[in-house]
Design a protein around this motif. Structure first.
Motif, PDB file in Angstrom:
ATOM      1  N   VAL A 116       3.528  64.455 -15.153  1.00  0.00           N
ATOM      2  CA  VAL A 116       4.407  65.766 -15.141  1.00  0.00           C
ATOM      3  C   VAL A 116       3.384  66.730 -15.795  1.00  0.00           C
ATOM      4  CG1 VAL A 116       6.371  66.884 -16.468  1.00  0.00           C
ATOM      5  CG2 VAL A 116       6.310  64.346 -15.651  1.00  0.00           C
ATOM      6  N   ARG A 117       3.500  67.860 -14.914  1.00  0.00           N
ATOM      7  CA  ARG A 117       3.106  69.237 -15.426  1.00  0.00           C
ATOM      8  C   ARG A 117       4.144  70.226 -15.849  1.00  0.00           C
ATOM      9  NH1 ARG A 117      -1.023  67.322 -11.932  1.00  0.00           N
ATOM     10  NH2 ARG A 117      -3.141  67.552 -12.856  1.00  0.00           N
ATOM     11  N   LEU A 118       4.082  70.992 -16.889  1.00  0.00           N
ATOM     12  CA  LEU A 118       5.267  71.851 -17.203  1.00  0.00           C
ATOM     13  C   LEU A 118       4.411  73.272 -16.828  1.00  0.00           C
ATOM     14  CD1 LEU A 118       7.002  70.639 -20.301  1.00  0.00           C
ATOM     15  CD2 LEU A 118       7.353  70.046 -17.940  1.00  0.00           C
ATOM     16  N   VAL A 119       4.980  74.213 -16.205  1.00  0.00           N
ATOM     17  CA  VAL A 119       4.616  75.627 -15.726  1.00  0.00           C
ATOM     18  C   VAL A 119       5.694  76.589 -16.442  1.00  0.00           C
ATOM     19  CG1 VAL A 119       2.865  74.890 -14.090  1.00  0.00           C
ATOM     20  CG2 VAL A 119       5.051  75.399 -13.408  1.00  0.00           C
ATOM     21  N   ASN A 120       4.933  77.668 -16.821  1.00  0.00           N
ATOM     22  CA  ASN A 120       6.137  78.677 -17.164  1.00  0.00           C
ATOM     23  C   ASN A 120       6.889  79.241 -15.631  1.00  0.00           C
ATOM     24  OD1 ASN A 120       5.645  78.990 -20.003  1.00  0.00           O
ATOM     25  ND2 ASN A 120       3.652  79.752 -19.668  1.00  0.00           N
ATOM     26  N   ALA A 121       8.305  79.457 -16.027  1.00  0.00           N
ATOM     27  CA  ALA A 121       8.747  79.873 -14.662  1.00  0.00           C
ATOM     28  C   ALA A 121      10.096  80.749 -15.215  1.00  0.00           C
ATOM     29  CB  ALA A 121       9.399  78.696 -14.199  1.00  0.00           C
ATOM     30  N   ASP A 122      10.066  82.010 -14.312  1.00  0.00           N
ATOM     31  CA  ASP A 122      11.045  82.777 -14.377  1.00  0.00           C
ATOM     32  C   ASP A 122      12.410  82.239 -13.793  1.00  0.00           C
ATOM     33  OD1 ASP A 122      12.601  85.091 -14.971  1.00  0.00           O
ATOM     34  OD2 ASP A 122      11.717  86.045 -13.175  1.00  0.00           O
ATOM     35  N   LEU A 123      13.291  81.389 -14.649  1.00  0.00           N
ATOM     36  CA  LEU A 123      14.363  80.707 -14.227  1.00  0.00           C
ATOM     37  C   LEU A 123      15.646  81.699 -14.459  1.00  0.00           C
ATOM     38  CD1 LEU A 123      13.526  77.189 -15.696  1.00  0.00           C
ATOM     39  CD2 LEU A 123      13.154  77.997 -13.448  1.00  0.00           C
ATOM     40  N   GLN A 124      16.376  81.870 -13.496  1.00  0.00           N
ATOM     41  CA  GLN A 124      17.737  82.648 -13.472  1.00  0.00           C
ATOM     42  C   GLN A 124      18.795  81.809 -14.509  1.00  0.00           C
ATOM     43  OE1 GLN A 124      17.842  85.709 -12.125  1.00  0.00           O
ATOM     44  NE2 GLN A 124      15.522  85.047 -11.949  1.00  0.00           N
ATOM     45  N   ALA A 125      18.823  80.592 -14.430  1.00  0.00           N
ATOM     46  CA  ALA A 125      20.020  79.993 -15.350  1.00  0.00           C
ATOM     47  C   ALA A 125      19.136  78.856 -16.154  1.00  0.00           C
ATOM     48  CB  ALA A 125      21.002  79.351 -14.560  1.00  0.00           C
ATOM     49  N   LYS A 126      19.435  78.492 -17.194  1.00  0.00           N
ATOM     50  CA  LYS A 126      18.944  77.519 -18.266  1.00  0.00           C
ATOM     51  C   LYS A 126      20.018  76.638 -18.561  1.00  0.00           C
ATOM     52  CE  LYS A 126      15.385  80.546 -20.089  1.00  0.00           C
ATOM     53  NZ  LYS A 126      14.862  81.013 -21.587  1.00  0.00           N
ATOM     54  N   TYR A 127      19.443  75.346 -18.385  1.00  0.00           N
ATOM     55  CA  TYR A 127      20.317  74.256 -18.753  1.00  0.00           C
ATOM     56  C   TYR A 127      20.872  74.189 -20.039  1.00  0.00           C
ATOM     57  CZ  TYR A 127      22.723  69.659 -18.509  1.00  0.00           C
ATOM     58  OH  TYR A 127      23.544  68.668 -18.575  1.00  0.00           O
ATOM     59  N   ASP A 128      22.220  73.706 -20.197  1.00  0.00           N
ATOM     60  CA  ASP A 128      22.800  73.754 -21.729  1.00  0.00           C
ATOM     61  C   ASP A 128      22.362  72.340 -22.334  1.00  0.00           C
ATOM     62  OD1 ASP A 128      23.803  73.426 -24.058  1.00  0.00           O
ATOM     63  OD2 ASP A 128      26.033  74.241 -23.305  1.00  0.00           O
ATOM     64  N   THR A 129      21.617  72.140 -23.155  1.00  0.00           N
ATOM     65  CA  THR A 129      20.857  70.760 -23.541  1.00  0.00           C
ATOM     66  C   THR A 129      21.921  70.359 -24.599  1.00  0.00           C
ATOM     67  OG1 THR A 129      19.492  71.906 -25.217  1.00  0.00           O
ATOM     68  CG2 THR A 129      18.367  71.183 -23.247  1.00  0.00           C
ATOM     69  N   ASP A 130      22.925  71.017 -25.026  1.00  0.00           N
ATOM     70  CA  ASP A 130      24.112  70.294 -25.916  1.00  0.00           C
ATOM     71  C   ASP A 130      24.611  69.061 -25.166  1.00  0.00           C
ATOM     72  OD1 ASP A 130      23.656  71.839 -28.256  1.00  0.00           O
ATOM     73  OD2 ASP A 130      25.449  73.059 -27.789  1.00  0.00           O
ATOM     74  N   HIS A 131      24.580  69.186 -23.777  1.00  0.00           N
ATOM     75  CA  HIS A 131      25.196  68.163 -22.947  1.00  0.00           C
ATOM     76  C   HIS A 131      24.351  66.619 -23.254  1.00  0.00           C
ATOM     77  CE1 HIS A 131      28.007  70.881 -21.367  1.00  0.00           C
ATOM     78  NE2 HIS A 131      26.949  71.471 -20.266  1.00  0.00           N
ATOM     79  N   ILE A 132      23.077  66.988 -23.302  1.00  0.00           N
ATOM     80  CA  ILE A 132      22.214  65.855 -23.349  1.00  0.00           C
ATOM     81  C   ILE A 132      22.207  65.215 -24.945  1.00  0.00           C
ATOM     82  CG2 ILE A 132      19.837  65.213 -23.572  1.00  0.00           C
ATOM     83  CD1 ILE A 132      18.969  67.333 -21.623  1.00  0.00           C
ATOM     84  N   LYS A 133      22.415  66.367 -25.993  1.00  0.00           N
ATOM     85  CA  LYS A 133      22.630  65.480 -27.301  1.00  0.00           C
ATOM     86  C   LYS A 133      24.005  65.103 -27.517  1.00  0.00           C
ATOM     87  CE  LYS A 133      19.893  69.739 -28.817  1.00  0.00           C
ATOM     88  NZ  LYS A 133      19.979  71.181 -29.623  1.00  0.00           N
ATOM     89  N   GLN A 134      24.928  65.329 -26.862  1.00  0.00           N
ATOM     90  CA  GLN A 134      26.278  64.721 -27.149  1.00  0.00           C
ATOM     91  C   GLN A 134      26.597  63.661 -26.331  1.00  0.00           C
ATOM     92  OE1 GLN A 134      28.588  68.057 -26.675  1.00  0.00           O
ATOM     93  NE2 GLN A 134      28.086  69.176 -28.259  1.00  0.00           N
ATOM     94  N   ARG A 135      25.709  63.409 -25.234  1.00  0.00           N
ATOM     95  CA  ARG A 135      26.246  62.238 -24.459  1.00  0.00           C
ATOM     96  C   ARG A 135      26.155  60.828 -25.201  1.00  0.00           C
ATOM     97  NH1 ARG A 135      24.296  57.803 -22.707  1.00  0.00           N
ATOM     98  NH2 ARG A 135      22.505  58.111 -23.992  1.00  0.00           N
ATOM     99  N   ARG A 136      27.412  60.159 -24.787  1.00  0.00           N
ATOM    100  CA  ARG A 136      27.604  58.848 -25.450  1.00  0.00           C
ATOM    101  C   ARG A 136      28.425  57.759 -24.629  1.00  0.00           C
ATOM    102  NH1 ARG A 136      30.511  57.420 -31.398  1.00  0.00           N
ATOM    103  NH2 ARG A 136      30.859  55.219 -31.009  1.00  0.00           N
ATOM    104  N   THR A 137      27.659  56.608 -24.485  1.00  0.00           N
ATOM    105  CA  THR A 137      28.354  55.664 -24.069  1.00  0.00           C
ATOM    106  C   THR A 137      29.678  55.226 -24.931  1.00  0.00           C
ATOM    107  OG1 THR A 137      26.630  54.691 -23.052  1.00  0.00           O
ATOM    108  CG2 THR A 137      28.472  52.952 -23.166  1.00  0.00           C
ATOM    109  N   MET A 138      30.927  55.094 -24.092  1.00  0.00           N
ATOM    110  CA  MET A 138      31.992  54.504 -24.932  1.00  0.00           C
ATOM    111  C   MET A 138      32.639  53.473 -24.240  1.00  0.00           C
ATOM    112  SD  MET A 138      32.736  56.856 -27.091  1.00  0.00           S
ATOM    113  CE  MET A 138      34.238  55.984 -27.746  1.00  0.00           C
ATOM    114  N   ARG A 139      32.878  52.611 -25.240  1.00  0.00           N
ATOM    115  CA  ARG A 139      33.448  51.079 -24.830  1.00  0.00           C
ATOM    116  C   ARG A 139      35.041  50.991 -25.059  1.00  0.00           C
ATOM    117  NH1 ARG A 139      28.177  50.537 -26.755  1.00  0.00           N
ATOM    118  NH2 ARG A 139      26.850  49.234 -25.684  1.00  0.00           N
TER     119      ARG A 139
END
Length: 372
Positions: A138-161
């Motif tokens: 994986v290489r990360l390169v600076n990019a002019d992105l129009q929309a940025k993903y909301d990482t709160d979705h990643i932080k809040q993900r939970r498996t529910m039983r």
């Protein structure tokens, strides 16, 4: 995982009697992710963005929460995502199929997290088999992105039983969740023959697996009963992630260990809990792949994670129940029974929730992920 209301019966009344006073004087709640103390002085001189991206990537789901990945850091923002053999589940995943799916979910989180901070990802596949150590460069390169993903979705993900309601998912919700993955993500609604088959065979597979000693011993090795072990390892299944709360959770943390998992009472309670779980859902999601290649498994893991990251905002739970795929005697005939031709890689119980609690599963610090 277990029937919490009957859990105390395994330990005997002596634990309850002796424990009442101690409970009042000790930890009353499970160790959860937010309780983990950050390392006071990071060992590695990672860039701030690198540390953020890799932590968010590590929040991907994996079987028994083994977190089967590590990172070779070649240069800043240039890594190889690797397959950690020490985290393999050889009893239930002998081909490391699930390992590749989990690493695919890790890569999806990584891409979303990098996007959020203004980086585009350049990926180069390294692995030819599921057992190869180096999986993806994986290489990360600076990019002019129009929309940025909301990482709160990643932080809040939970498996529910538990708490999943027996209410079929609305078609508009299903359409929105599947979206462009319609060829690979299939919704199995209640009151269909395929739904009944998944219910029945999930229960049957759990019966087989619960009494297969190798699988049960492997499970025991990944349960972090005590808060001390949970904080030491920061992976595996904890009472919190198994939704064992209150006084019962305290008993588990203080009086239970690996030997309990091998007892028939523990196995039977797991089966009883699964029977209750499959009786209440709003349907199943089944995710397929083109084939069994490394590329296809990684793409399928990414696809599953995209779905998983959408459900919370709709009040929908996802509960991976993979036992059918892990028990060959049960797996035979699955495709014909549910009317799907392609290889099935995920079986996900789903449904609406009244309340959606925060994420609790533990994660290892980023410094623990880096190897030379």
């Amino acid at each position: 995982m277990m029937n919490r209301r009957r859990f105390l019966g395994i330990g005997g009344g002596c634990i309850v009697i002796a424990g009442v006073t101690s409970y009042a004087l000790s930890d009353r709640r499970n160790l959860v992710r937010n309780d983990l103390r950050p390392d006071p002085i990071p060992r590695l001189l990672l860039k701030k963005d690198e540390r953020t991206i890799l932590y968010l990537a590590s929040l991907a789901p994996s079987g028994h929460n083994t977190q089967p990945w590590f990172i070779k850091r070649l240069q800043p923002y240039h890594w190889i995502v690797c397959n950690d053999q020490t985290k393999w589940l050889t009893a239930v995943d002998p081909t490391q199929r699930e390992t590749m799916l989990s690493i695919g979910a890790f890569l999806q989180n990584l891409e979303y997290a990098a996007n959020n901070l203004g980086y585009a990802c350049q990926f180069e596949l390294k692995a030819k088999t599921n057992r190869d150590e180096e999986v993806m460069e994986v290489r990360l390169v600076n990019a002019d992105l129009q929309a940025k993903y909301d990482t709160d979705h990643i932080k809040q993900r939970r498996t529910m039983r538990s708490g999943i309601l027996p209410v079929e998912l609305k078609q508009e919700d299903v359409n929105d969740l599947i979206n462009k993955d319609i060829d690979f993500v299939h919704f199995i609604p209640p009151k269909t023959a395929a739904y009944r088959h998944l219910n029945e065979q999930t229960l049957e597979a759990n019966k087989v697996q619960s009494y297969r000693d190798a699988a049960q011993k492997e499970l025991a090795n990944w349960i972090r009963f005590s808060s001390k072990d949970a904080e030491k390892y920061r992976d595996g299944l904890t009472p919190g992630s198994m939704e064992i709360e209150g006084f019962t959770g305290w008993v588990v943390r203080n009086f239970y260990g690996k030997p309990n998992v091998m007892k028939n009472g523990f196995r039977d309670q797991n089966i009883e809990q699964v029977e209750k779980q499959v009786a209440t859902s709003g349907g199943w999601f089944v995710i397929t792949s083109k084939n069994q290649s490394v590329t296809s498994l990684l793409e399928t893991g990414q696809r599953m994670q995209r779905l998983f990251l959408k459900v919370r905002k709709k009040g929908i739970a996802i509960h991976p129940m993979t036992q059918i795929l892990e028990e060959p005697s049960i797996h035979q005939g699955l495709n014909s029974a549910i009317g799907i031709n392609e290889p099935v890689q995920f079986i996900l119980r789903t449904g609406y929730l009244k309340n959606y609690p925060g994420a609790v599963s533990l994660r290892r610090p980023v410094d623990w992920l880096i190897r030379s």
